[in-house]
Each structure stands twice: as C-alpha cells, then as structure tokens.
Scaffold this motif. Structure first.
Motif, short mmCIF file in Angstrom:
data_model
loop_
_atom_site.label_atom_id
_atom_site.label_comp_id
_atom_site.label_asym_id
_atom_site.label_seq_id
_atom_site.Cartn_x
_atom_site.Cartn_y
_atom_site.Cartn_z
N SER A 99 12.94 5.60 29.96
CA SER A 99 13.56 7.38 30.22
C SER A 99 14.63 6.90 29.62
CB SER A 99 13.53 7.45 31.55
OG SER A 99 12.25 8.71 31.83
N PRO A 100 14.88 7.70 28.64
CA PRO A 100 16.35 7.91 28.29
C PRO A 100 17.15 8.02 29.16
CG PRO A 100 14.70 9.71 26.79
CD PRO A 100 14.38 9.51 27.85
N GLU A 101 17.25 8.77 29.96
CA GLU A 101 18.54 8.28 31.18
C GLU A 101 18.74 7.29 32.20
OE1 GLU A 101 15.74 10.18 33.45
OE2 GLU A 101 16.10 9.95 31.04
N ALA A 102 17.77 6.09 32.08
CA ALA A 102 17.37 5.30 32.93
C ALA A 102 18.40 4.69 33.14
CB ALA A 102 15.92 3.93 32.61
N CYS A 103 18.31 3.33 34.45
CA CYS A 103 19.45 3.21 34.55
C CYS A 103 18.67 1.39 34.97
CB CYS A 103 20.53 2.65 35.83
SG CYS A 103 21.69 4.27 35.45
N LEU A 104 18.96 0.29 34.20
CA LEU A 104 18.97 -0.62 33.65
C LEU A 104 19.35 -2.41 34.29
CD1 LEU A 104 17.54 -1.30 30.29
CD2 LEU A 104 16.07 0.06 32.27
N VAL A 105 18.84 -2.85 35.73
CA VAL A 105 19.33 -3.49 36.71
C VAL A 105 18.88 -4.71 37.27
CG1 VAL A 105 20.60 -4.00 39.66
CG2 VAL A 105 20.17 -1.60 38.69
N SER A 106 19.38 -5.91 36.72
CA SER A 106 19.19 -7.10 36.58
C SER A 106 18.99 -7.73 38.62
CB SER A 106 20.00 -8.43 35.49
OG SER A 106 19.15 -9.76 36.60
N LEU A 107 18.27 -8.36 39.18
CA LEU A 107 18.38 -8.80 40.31
C LEU A 107 18.64 -10.63 40.28
CD1 LEU A 107 16.05 -7.38 42.13
CD2 LEU A 107 17.70 -7.04 42.03
N ALA A 108 18.04 -11.35 38.53
CA ALA A 108 18.36 -12.32 38.56
C ALA A 108 19.66 -13.45 38.13
CB ALA A 108 17.39 -12.51 36.61
N LYS A 109 19.33 -14.82 39.31
CA LYS A 109 20.35 -15.30 39.33
C LYS A 109 20.48 -16.49 38.16
CE LYS A 109 21.39 -13.10 43.42
NZ LYS A 109 21.53 -13.54 45.62
N GLY A 110 20.77 -16.10 36.24
CA GLY A 110 20.56 -17.49 36.38
C GLY A 110 20.97 -16.69 34.11
N MET A 111 20.59 -18.16 33.69
CA MET A 111 21.23 -17.85 32.15
C MET A 111 20.27 -17.93 31.00
SD MET A 111 25.34 -19.04 32.79
CE MET A 111 26.08 -17.87 30.94
#
Length: 336
Positions: A99-111
């Motif tokens: 969706s255009p208004e979506a927030c994206l969240v990362s839970l990954a702890k790495g590079m």
C-alpha cells in the motif's frame, strides 16, 4: 482517535512467528508469510512452527500464507523478519504489492555483505517511495520468550520520529513495550554487531575462561560497537540503551542465543562449517563479522575483537592464538 493499523509479518522464522503471535493479541488478525511451503502448512494445519519455534501454539488470529501478495496487500504496517542476506530479494518481490502509505519495519539484526548496507538502507533502496516510513526494531528479544508472553522491551527507530511513534503504538503488546527513537544508525549498528560479540563471548565460554572473561568481552565489545556507530553518525547514548547494552548483554549471556552457541561450539574445538551445517536457524554474527571488519578498515576505527572473530571464523585462526593476540596488544587508556 488512534489510527487503525493492519499488520503483516514477512518471514516465518522463530522471531517472525513469535512477533506475529504477540501482535495478534493487539490487532486480532495478523498475516504471516512463510517462504517454505512445509512451514506454511505446519502453521496452518497444526498451528505450530515445528521447524523454528516448536512447542508454541499459534493464536487463531495469525493467518499463515505462502502467497506474498496476499500477505502484504492492503496492510499499513509490513514487518520484515527475514535474514539479512535474503532481505533485498524478498523486499524487491514485495514492493509491487505494498500500500502507498505502508510503513516498513526491519527486525533483522545484520548487515548486507558486500555493500555493508544496514537493513533499513536495503528496504529503502528496494522501495524508494516508502523510504520516509522505513524503520528498524531492535533490542533484547529472544523469540521464544516473546511468544510465551514474557515481559520484553525494545526500540523502534525511524528518521522521522513521528513514524517511530506511530509504529510504537502499532507494535507494542500487553507485555511487549516499545520505545521510540530517531537514531536508526545506532539502533541497527548495535543490533548487528552485538552478534559478533556474542560469538566471541561464546568462544570464551567454550574455552572455559569464566565470568571475568565474559564481562571483559561485553564491556570492550560495547566500546567497539559504540566507537564505530558514532563514527557512522549514531548518537552515543543509543548504545547505553535497549538496542545497545541491553541486547549485547542478553545475546552474550543467554542460553537461547544462536550466536553465543556458535561461539561456544567453536571454542570447544568444532569447525565452523560443521557447526553451521547442523543449524536450522541463521546465526547472523558469522556473516556480520565480515562487514564489521570491512567497516573498521574503511573508517579507521579499531575493532580488535571483531578482527579476531573474523580471523577464527573465516581465516582458520586458532582460538587460543586469537586470545593471546588480544592480550598482547599495547596497553592504553580505557576510553581510547
């Protein structure tokens, strides 16, 4: 009036499953995307993730699916619980369905190896139109304890503090307390590099070095992480918080830590290839050690513990030789 959010979790490993289970108590329904067909079937038919989180009954509000478009379409918050080496590919597949208004969240702890990108940078590149609403969530969070409803705290950070506060409200649970921040760099650097230090702490445990050595590694490991983070633009106080010291202590001391377990087995004499071949879940610190050393050399920030962990894991260095090298370094002031 509080915004009504709809949430999808992308990735059905232990942490993604636990997070979806926790959030279902807040939102009623949470979609959970599983890459593996057999894992999805297990989640749907048995209400259990036997591969990654056995023994935890999945709440009815969690809706498993193997269809990525179905999982994320129409959702206002999409949480990526995907190992760092796979995030770019999965995020690219997801973009068209967001969706255009979506927030994206990362839970990954790495590079990301090779690019040394942080996970929010990867998400922003995969979906530039969502970049202003990309965030990182990190802190001392063992998946099993979150799934069991044990009290847990973490930090969610976005460049725009209003986005972090929106996610703080959306992703907190009855026993999952989130703090909002705008230091994305600090939160991600702390979350990624603590895994390298946890491997070092595990090696010390495997060698039988005792509690003094573990405390030394935690303290000097935090110094390395803080020095690098500040050089990269992070705020120093972030490393005294949940995503810094909190996560470092948990991962270096907790028996549920995959990275500490890897280090312990290597410290006892096992080959790293043999250790990793028998693991179902990813120990992010093994790959992150490569990025840590590359960043150390690029920035000129000394990171002696990370250098030795890298040497042991990727260059075949003897563990006891690495310890001797650390203790033979030139003596200096603690704050140097």
């Amino acid at each position: 009036m509080e915004r009504k959010e709809s949430v999808a979790v992308v990735g059905a490993g232990s942490w993604g499953t636990a997070f979806a289970a926790m959030l279902s108590g807040r939102h009623g329904t949470v979609t959970l995307w599983a890459h593996e067909t057999e894992v999805c079937a297990d989640l749907r038919d048995r209400r259990e993730n036997r591969a990654f989180l056995p023994g935890i009954v999945l709440p009815e509000g969690v809706r498993p699916t193997n269809d990525l478009a179905e999982a994320v379409s129409g959702k206002t918050v999409v949480v990526f619980a995907v190992p760092s080496q796979y995030l770019r590919v999965v995020a690219a597949r997801t973009t068209a369905h967001l969706s255009p208004e979506a927030c994206l969240v990362s839970l990954a702890k790495g590079m990301e190896n090779g690019t040394r990108k942080r996970m929010t940078e990867v998400l922003s590149e995969a979906s530039p139109e969502h970049a202003p609403r990309v965030a990182a969530l990190s802190g001392p969070t063992f998946a099993r304890e979150v799934a069991e409803g044990m009290p847990t705290g973490a930090t969610v950070a976005a460049r725009d503090l209003s986005v972090a506060r929106r996610l703080q409200r959306a992703l907190s649970g009855s026993r999952f307390r989130l703090y909002a921040d705008d230091d994305v760099t600090g939160v991600e650097i702390g979350g990624a590099l603590k895994n390298v230090m946890a491997i070092a702490a595990g090696m010390a445990d495997g060698l039988g070095f005792g509690h003094n050595a573990r405390a030394l590694l935690i303290s000097r490991g935090l110094a390395e992480i803080s020095r690098l983070g500040v050089r990269l633009g992070a705020q120093p106080q972030t490393f005294a918080g949940l995503a810094g010291m909190g996560d470092l202590v948990l991962t270096c001391t907790g028996d549920l830590s995959r990275n500490r377990t890897v280090g312990t087995r290597v410290g006892r004499g096992e080959r790293i290839g043999d250790v990793l071949s028998g693991m179902t879940m990813v120990a992010e610190g093994v790959r992150t050690a490569v990025s840590a050393v590359e960043l150390s050399r690029r920035t000129g920030v000394p990171m002696p513990i990370s250098e030795q962990v890298h040497g042991i894991l990727h260059e075949g260095k003897d563990v006891r030789e690495a310890v001797s090298e650390l203790f033979s370094r030139t003596l200096k002031r603690e704050k140097e």
